[in-house]
Design a protein around this motif. Structure first.
Motif, PDB file in Angstrom:
ATOM      1  N   ASP A 118       4.168   5.970  -5.289  1.00 19.58           N
ATOM      2  CA  ASP A 118       3.837   5.501  -6.943  1.00 19.58           C
ATOM      3  C   ASP A 118       3.248   6.794  -7.266  1.00 19.58           C
ATOM      4  OD1 ASP A 118       5.520   3.956  -6.849  1.00 19.58           O
ATOM      5  OD2 ASP A 118       4.835   2.137  -7.903  1.00 19.58           O
ATOM      6  N   ARG A 133       0.644  -0.720   0.299  1.00 23.28           N
ATOM      7  CA  ARG A 133      -0.164   0.315   0.020  1.00 23.28           C
ATOM      8  C   ARG A 133       0.883   1.051   0.133  1.00 23.28           C
ATOM      9  NH1 ARG A 133      -4.111  -1.011   4.159  1.00 23.28           N
ATOM     10  NH2 ARG A 133      -5.320  -2.347   2.791  1.00 23.28           N
ATOM     11  N   ASP A 181       4.310   1.522  -1.122  1.00 27.61           N
ATOM     12  CA  ASP A 181       4.478   1.628  -2.373  1.00 27.61           C
ATOM     13  C   ASP A 181       3.593   2.269  -3.557  1.00 27.61           C
ATOM     14  OD1 ASP A 181       6.551   0.224  -1.516  1.00 27.61           O
ATOM     15  OD2 ASP A 181       6.374  -1.360  -2.267  1.00 27.61           O
ATOM     16  N   MET A 182       2.420   1.836  -3.312  1.00 31.18           N
ATOM     17  CA  MET A 182       1.185   2.429  -4.545  1.00 31.18           C
ATOM     18  C   MET A 182       1.140   3.796  -4.076  1.00 31.18           C
ATOM     19  SD  MET A 182      -2.180  -0.623  -5.298  1.00 31.18           S
ATOM     20  CE  MET A 182      -1.583  -1.522  -3.663  1.00 31.18           C
TER      21      MET A 182
END
Length: 83
Positions: free
Chosen positions: A78, A72, A74-75
């Motif tokens: 990003d 989560r 990382d998302m």
């Protein structure tokens, strides 16, 4: 070459002690230390087994949750970067 000379030195230092003792099941060990005559098996009680299973399940769930949190993060990172 260094490894070979080191191995020879170790064998020379330990070889005399192990060769001086009699050939037994445990060469080089003191005479007072012996293996037990018979091996006894110790079984778990149902309560102990259940406690172990619960502990394993808890660890499994914690690892799953940590992995989901990392994904989560990382998302989100990003998305902030604009990927």
């Amino acid at each position: 070459m260094r490894k070979l000379s080191f191995a020879i030195a170790v064998v020379a230092s330990l070889g005399g002690a192990s060769l001086a003792t009699s050939a037994s099941a445990a060469p080089g060990m003191p005479m007072g230390v012996t293996a037990p005559e018979a091996i006894t098996h110790v079984y778990m009680t149902p309560m102990e087994r259940r406690m172990m299973e619960r502990r394993m399940m808890r660890r499994h769930m914690e690892r799953r949750m940590m992995r989901r949190e990392m994904m989560r993060r990382d998302m989100r990172r990003d998305m902030r970067r604009g990927y």
